[in-house]
Structures are given as C-alpha cells and as structure tokens.
Design a protein around this motif. Structure first.
Motif, mmCIF file in Angstrom:
data_model
loop_
_atom_site.group_PDB
_atom_site.id
_atom_site.type_symbol
_atom_site.label_atom_id
_atom_site.label_comp_id
_atom_site.label_asym_id
_atom_site.label_seq_id
_atom_site.Cartn_x
_atom_site.Cartn_y
_atom_site.Cartn_z
ATOM 1 N N GLU A 1 4.852 9.597 -3.089
ATOM 2 C CA GLU A 1 3.769 9.537 -2.097
ATOM 3 C C GLU A 1 3.754 8.215 -1.332
ATOM 4 O O GLU A 1 3.261 8.150 -0.213
ATOM 5 C CB GLU A 1 2.415 9.641 -2.824
ATOM 6 N N ALA A 2 4.229 7.141 -2.002
ATOM 7 C CA ALA A 2 4.043 5.791 -1.447
ATOM 8 C C ALA A 2 4.776 5.624 -0.115
ATOM 9 O O ALA A 2 5.912 6.063 0.038
ATOM 10 C CB ALA A 2 4.526 4.758 -2.455
ATOM 11 N N LYS A 3 4.105 4.995 0.838
ATOM 12 C CA LYS A 3 4.724 4.726 2.143
ATOM 13 C C LYS A 3 5.340 3.335 2.171
ATOM 14 O O LYS A 3 6.325 3.096 2.849
ATOM 15 C CB LYS A 3 3.658 4.805 3.260
ATOM 16 N N LEU A 4 4.700 2.405 1.491
ATOM 17 C CA LEU A 4 5.267 1.057 1.481
ATOM 18 C C LEU A 4 4.985 0.338 0.172
ATOM 19 O O LEU A 4 4.140 0.758 -0.614
ATOM 20 C CB LEU A 4 4.821 0.239 2.694
ATOM 21 N N ILE A 5 5.727 -0.747 -0.019
ATOM 22 C CA ILE A 5 5.575 -1.560 -1.236
ATOM 23 C C ILE A 5 5.570 -3.030 -0.818
ATOM 24 O O ILE A 5 6.393 -3.451 -0.001
ATOM 25 C CB ILE A 5 6.714 -1.256 -2.243
ATOM 26 N N PHE B 1 -7.848 -2.068 4.473
ATOM 27 C CA PHE B 1 -8.290 -2.116 5.874
ATOM 28 C C PHE B 1 -7.636 -1.002 6.700
ATOM 29 O O PHE B 1 -8.211 -0.508 7.654
ATOM 30 C CB PHE B 1 -7.979 -3.484 6.503
ATOM 31 N N ALA B 2 -6.414 -0.646 6.331
ATOM 32 C CA ALA B 2 -5.717 0.415 7.072
ATOM 33 C C ALA B 2 -6.141 1.804 6.572
ATOM 34 O O ALA B 2 -5.648 2.816 7.059
ATOM 35 C CB ALA B 2 -4.205 0.237 6.923
ATOM 36 N N GLY B 3 -7.018 1.836 5.566
ATOM 37 C CA GLY B 3 -7.485 3.128 5.037
ATOM 38 C C GLY B 3 -6.585 3.671 3.948
ATOM 39 O O GLY B 3 -6.743 4.818 3.514
ATOM 40 N N GLY B 4 -5.631 2.863 3.489
ATOM 41 C CA GLY B 4 -4.688 3.321 2.467
ATOM 42 C C GLY B 4 -5.247 3.186 1.060
ATOM 43 O O GLY B 4 -6.333 2.640 0.849
ATOM 44 N N ARG B 5 -4.472 3.727 0.127
ATOM 45 C CA ARG B 5 -4.859 3.669 -1.293
ATOM 46 C C ARG B 5 -3.852 2.805 -2.044
ATOM 47 O O ARG B 5 -2.696 3.222 -2.207
ATOM 48 C CB ARG B 5 -4.856 5.075 -1.902
ATOM 49 N N PRO B 6 -4.263 1.587 -2.479
ATOM 50 C CA PRO B 6 -3.302 0.752 -3.215
ATOM 51 C C PRO B 6 -3.031 1.338 -4.604
ATOM 52 O O PRO B 6 -3.964 1.762 -5.282
ATOM 53 C CB PRO B 6 -4.034 -0.597 -3.340
ATOM 54 N N ILE C 1 10.517 4.570 0.838
ATOM 55 C CA ILE C 1 9.420 3.589 0.895
ATOM 56 C C ILE C 1 9.892 2.383 1.709
ATOM 57 O O ILE C 1 11.020 1.913 1.535
ATOM 58 C CB ILE C 1 9.037 3.104 -0.534
ATOM 59 N N LEU C 2 9.017 1.897 2.566
ATOM 60 C CA LEU C 2 9.330 0.688 3.329
ATOM 61 C C LEU C 2 8.970 -0.534 2.477
ATOM 62 O O LEU C 2 7.837 -0.650 1.991
ATOM 63 C CB LEU C 2 8.515 0.698 4.632
ATOM 64 N N ILE C 3 9.951 -1.439 2.309
ATOM 65 C CA ILE C 3 9.703 -2.648 1.508
ATOM 66 C C ILE C 3 9.186 -3.759 2.412
ATOM 67 O O ILE C 3 9.772 -4.047 3.458
ATOM 68 C CB ILE C 3 11.004 -3.143 0.823
ATOM 69 N N MET C 4 8.097 -4.393 1.982
ATOM 70 C CA MET C 4 7.604 -5.582 2.663
ATOM 71 C C MET C 4 7.747 -6.733 1.679
ATOM 72 O O MET C 4 6.930 -6.859 0.756
ATOM 73 C CB MET C 4 6.137 -5.429 3.049
ATOM 74 N N HIS C 5 8.813 -7.506 1.847
ATOM 75 C CA HIS C 5 9.012 -8.623 0.924
ATOM 76 C C HIS C 5 8.455 -9.893 1.546
ATOM 77 O O HIS C 5 8.827 -10.271 2.659
ATOM 78 C CB HIS C 5 10.497 -8.790 0.577
ATOM 79 N N ASP C 6 7.585 -10.548 0.804
ATOM 80 C CA ASP C 6 6.898 -11.744 1.282
ATOM 81 C C ASP C 6 7.576 -12.955 0.647
ATOM 82 O O ASP C 6 7.578 -13.076 -0.575
ATOM 83 C CB ASP C 6 5.421 -11.619 0.849
ATOM 84 N N LEU D 1 2.211 0.666 -2.704
ATOM 85 C CA LEU D 1 2.356 -0.006 -4.001
ATOM 86 C C LEU D 1 2.118 -1.505 -3.855
ATOM 87 O O LEU D 1 2.682 -2.143 -2.951
ATOM 88 C CB LEU D 1 3.758 0.247 -4.561
ATOM 89 N N VAL D 2 1.294 -2.035 -4.749
ATOM 90 C CA VAL D 2 1.026 -3.480 -4.725
ATOM 91 C C VAL D 2 1.130 -4.049 -6.134
ATOM 92 O O VAL D 2 0.729 -3.415 -7.102
ATOM 93 C CB VAL D 2 -0.382 -3.832 -4.174
ATOM 94 N N PRO D 3 1.656 -5.284 -6.227
ATOM 95 C CA PRO D 3 1.699 -5.919 -7.547
ATOM 96 C C PRO D 3 0.326 -6.449 -7.952
ATOM 97 O O PRO D 3 -0.535 -6.663 -7.105
ATOM 98 C CB PRO D 3 2.679 -7.077 -7.348
ATOM 99 N N ASP D 4 0.155 -6.662 -9.267
ATOM 100 C CA ASP D 4 -1.084 -7.236 -9.796
ATOM 101 C C ASP D 4 -0.698 -8.029 -11.035
ATOM 102 O O ASP D 4 -0.132 -7.446 -11.961
ATOM 103 C CB ASP D 4 -2.063 -6.110 -10.150
ATOM 104 N N PRO D 5 -0.927 -9.355 -11.071
ATOM 105 C CA PRO D 5 -1.626 -10.184 -10.102
ATOM 106 C C PRO D 5 -0.801 -10.400 -8.836
ATOM 107 O O PRO D 5 0.426 -10.300 -8.868
ATOM 108 C CB PRO D 5 -1.794 -11.509 -10.862
#
Ligand code: PLP
Length: 384
Positions: free
Chosen positions: A164-168, A134-139, A198-203, A119-123
């Motif tokens: 389905e999502a592995k990370l966000i 690049f990792a072959g995933g589907r955003p 889901i693994l959270i990646m907080h930036d 999962l990715v935010p937009d914008p």
C-alpha cells in the motif's frame, strides 16, 4: 479556530523540558544546552564574504527562479560527483530548497493522496510524520531498535502495508540515534522499494559529519537508485549554515519535478545571494570540512566517555552531531533530573517517537570548553 490538521498534531513533547529549562535559568543555574543540533561554529569566512558580494548584485534583489539558479544546481551536481561519485543532471535532477526541512515538509504533497500510506521511522526527525499527516496520508511506523543497529527491519514490514505504501522516509547518518547505514542496507532498501513500488525519500544532512575517516554514503551511489529515490541534502550542518536556509533535493527526475511543482505554488525560491554563497560553500576546499570534523570528533570523544563513565549505555557514533544514550527509564523524567542536578539540557528520546523512550539525545554543538564543563559536572555528580 484551528483546522484538524494542526489540532490533531501530537502534543509538544518538549514543553516539559522547556519549562524546566526556564525555571533553572530563573534560579541562576548556568545551563549547558546540549539539546539542539545547531552548529555553534561560525560559517566559514569565504562563504560570508561571497554573500556580502552577492548581496550587492541587484539581480539578486528580484524574484529568484523557482527551481534555483542553474549555477547553484550545477555546484550541487559537481559536489555529488566529487563527494559520492554520483552523476546528476543539474537541470532535471537537482532542485534548490529553502533548507532541506522545507523540501521534506512539502514533498509528500506531491505524492500522497488522502488516505495513502507512507512508511516512517520511529524515533525520527518529527517533520517526516507531520508532513505525511499534512498531506492527508497515514504514517506507518517502522521501529528503529538497538538490536537492528537502529535500521528498520524491512522484512518485518507487513507485506500488505508495504504494497500500500507510496513512499518511505529514511535518514542515515541518523538523527536522533546517530546510527549509520552501510551499502548492503541501502541495497536491501532499494530492492524493497522496487518490489513494492515505493518512492524513497532519503534525508542526508549529516553525510559529511563523520569520524575516523569513515565516510558516509549517498543512497544514489547504489545502482538503480535514481529510478526510485530522491535524496535531500543541506548545507546547514556541513558548512555551519543552519541560519541561511539552503539545501537541495536530488535524484529521480519525475519526483524532483513533482516537488518543484508543489513548491512553485507555495514559495518563490531561495534568495539569489544565498545561492551564490552556497556555490562558494560547495566549492570549498576539502580542509574546510576536515577542520570542522576534527572539532566535532574531539567533542564526541570527551562527551561519549563522560556519559559512559556516568553509566549510560551508548556507542561512539561513526557520524552525526549526536550521542544517543540509553538511560533505561522515563526519558522526560531523566532529562529533568539531569538538568536539576547538573544544569545539562538533553533531549528526551520520546520526543522523537515512542520507540525513543528510554533514551536521551545529546548534541555536541556547544563550544568545546562547555562540553568539557559538562563532562566535569557529570563526574562531580557521580563522585557525590
Ligand atoms: N533532517 C534532519 C534529520 C535534521 O536533523 C535536520 C535539522 O536538524 C533537517 C533535516 C533540516 O535541516 P535544514 O537546516 O536543511 O532544514
């Protein structure tokens, strides 16, 4: 010649504005470039001096360790304790990065198999999406809309996609919308991630660039976060160190180890002397960042009022280096005409994703006199 992974990257959306910038420069226009978030203020002197000393140490001339000096990781852990009240094990829960972009770009390689959903935010900062590709995933896109305070509506995520999502990836205080998240949102996000595994990646590179004494949060302050989250942090914006390339990822030990495994096969760690200088930065007195914040706060006030007077709709942000202005029309065309009429360069919102259309982003990382000049030019344009 090129692999599909770069052939299929979205077109370079900033190309048009770059071309317009070059043309304006060639015509002798005095450009005020508010398009990039790269602090104009110098790195504080005590940090530069720490680097100069560390550069003389021949131990720093050899390969650094993959995971980073323990002393640097301890300084990160101490900084998290003092800043957010978060306790980290420097050996297992902190990994040194060559700037947070490097860690963000490599992290999905540790968790995403080809075809996996993320999962990715937009914008958003464009690296999240590219790294997943690049990792072959589907955003899978989560729109950030004004009516939701530019937070993703987690209840609107299709339950099948969520499962389905592995990370966000998420980022608050946010680039480009300048929105902040409160604790209640982080709690909701954690529950969503736990329910769906889901693994959270907080930036979190902008946590220290906040205004009106209203501090920002680390996701790791929320109970249970370490079980499902890592946070990327950076010295770039807090200490005016974008050129130095130093940051860290902290949090869930297994996830940190996974990112470390990828990195040990790609790079050989951050320059030891930069890590030593990073320690000096993280141990700076509170006044260092207070004075940086004060400069930005003044600039935000000037530019926000000028843009509002100009008819753009925007909120004065609680944090970040940005103003996210609604212009209600094609953002590339608006940016080009703004440049033509005022010499001011902003970033078209669509460059951050389709849901950024209709907005443009202004950065405040130019000297205050230049921001004042930008405000005057906007005023003149309005009066004309
Ligand atoms: N994340 C966001 C949201 C950013 O805006 C930036 C830089 O602009 C970064 C990460 C990268 O920062 P660093 O200099 O640590 O690579």
């Amino acid at each position: 010649m090129y692999a599909d992974r770069i052939k299929h990257l979205p077109p370079y959306l900033f190309a048009a504005i770059d071309k317009a910038k070059q043309e304006a420069r060639a015509k002798g226009v005095d450009i005020i470039d508010l398009s990039v978030g790269d602090p104009d203020l110098p790195t504080p002197q005590h940090i530069v001096e720490a680097l100069a000393r560390a550069a003389m140490d021949s131990m720093n001339h050899r390969y650094p360790s993959y995971e980073g000096k323990l002393a640097f990781r301890k300084a990160v852990a101490d900084w998290y304790r003092d800043t957010f009240g978060v306790h980290l094990d420097p050996e297992k829960e902190v990994l040194t990065l060559i700037g947070s972009k490097e860690g963000i770009a490599h992290a999905p390689l540790a968790f995403i198999n080809p075809g996996d959903v993320a999962l990715v935010p937009d914008p958003a900062y464009p690296v999240y999406r590219t790294a997943i590709l690049f990792a072959g995933g589907r955003p899978a896109v989560m729109p950030l809309l004004k009516e939701n305070g530019f937070l993703p509506d987690l209840e609107a995520v299709d339950p099948k996609v969520a499962k389905e999502a592995k990370l966000i990836f998420l980022n608050y205080p946010n680039n480009p919308t300048a929105a902040s998240a409160d604790r209640a949102f982080f709690r909701q996000l954690l529950d969503f991630a736990i329910d769906n595994e889901i693994l959270i990646m907080h930036d979190n590179p902008y946590s220290e660039i906040y205004y009106d004494d209203r501090r920002s949060y680390s996701i790791l302050e929320i109970e249970g976060a370490k079980e499902v989250a890592v946070e990327f942090h950076s010295l770039s914006k807090t200490y005016n160190m974008t050129g130095w390339r130093i940051g860290a990822v902290v949090g869930n030990a297994d996830a940190v180890a996974g990112i470390g495994k990828v990195k040990s096969n790609i790079d050989s760690g951050a320059f030891g002397a930069v890590q030593d200088a990073g320690i000096a930065a993280l141990r700076s007195s509170k006044e260092v960042v207070d004075s940086i914040r004060k400069v930005y706060q003044h600039r935000i006030e000037i530019l926000a009022s000028a843009l509002q007077d100009h008819g753009m709709r925007l909120e004065k942000p609680r944090a970040t280096l940005y103003l996210w202005a609604h212009v209600g029309q094609d953002s590339i065309a608006y940016t080009e005409s703004l440049l033509e009429e005022t010499g001011i360069v902003a970033t078209p919102g669509v460059g951050f994703g389709q849901h950024g259309e209709g907005y443009i982003r202004f950065s405040i990382t130019q000297p205050t006199e230049r921001i004042e000049m930008a405000a005057e030019r906007l005023e003149r344009m309005r009066a004309a």
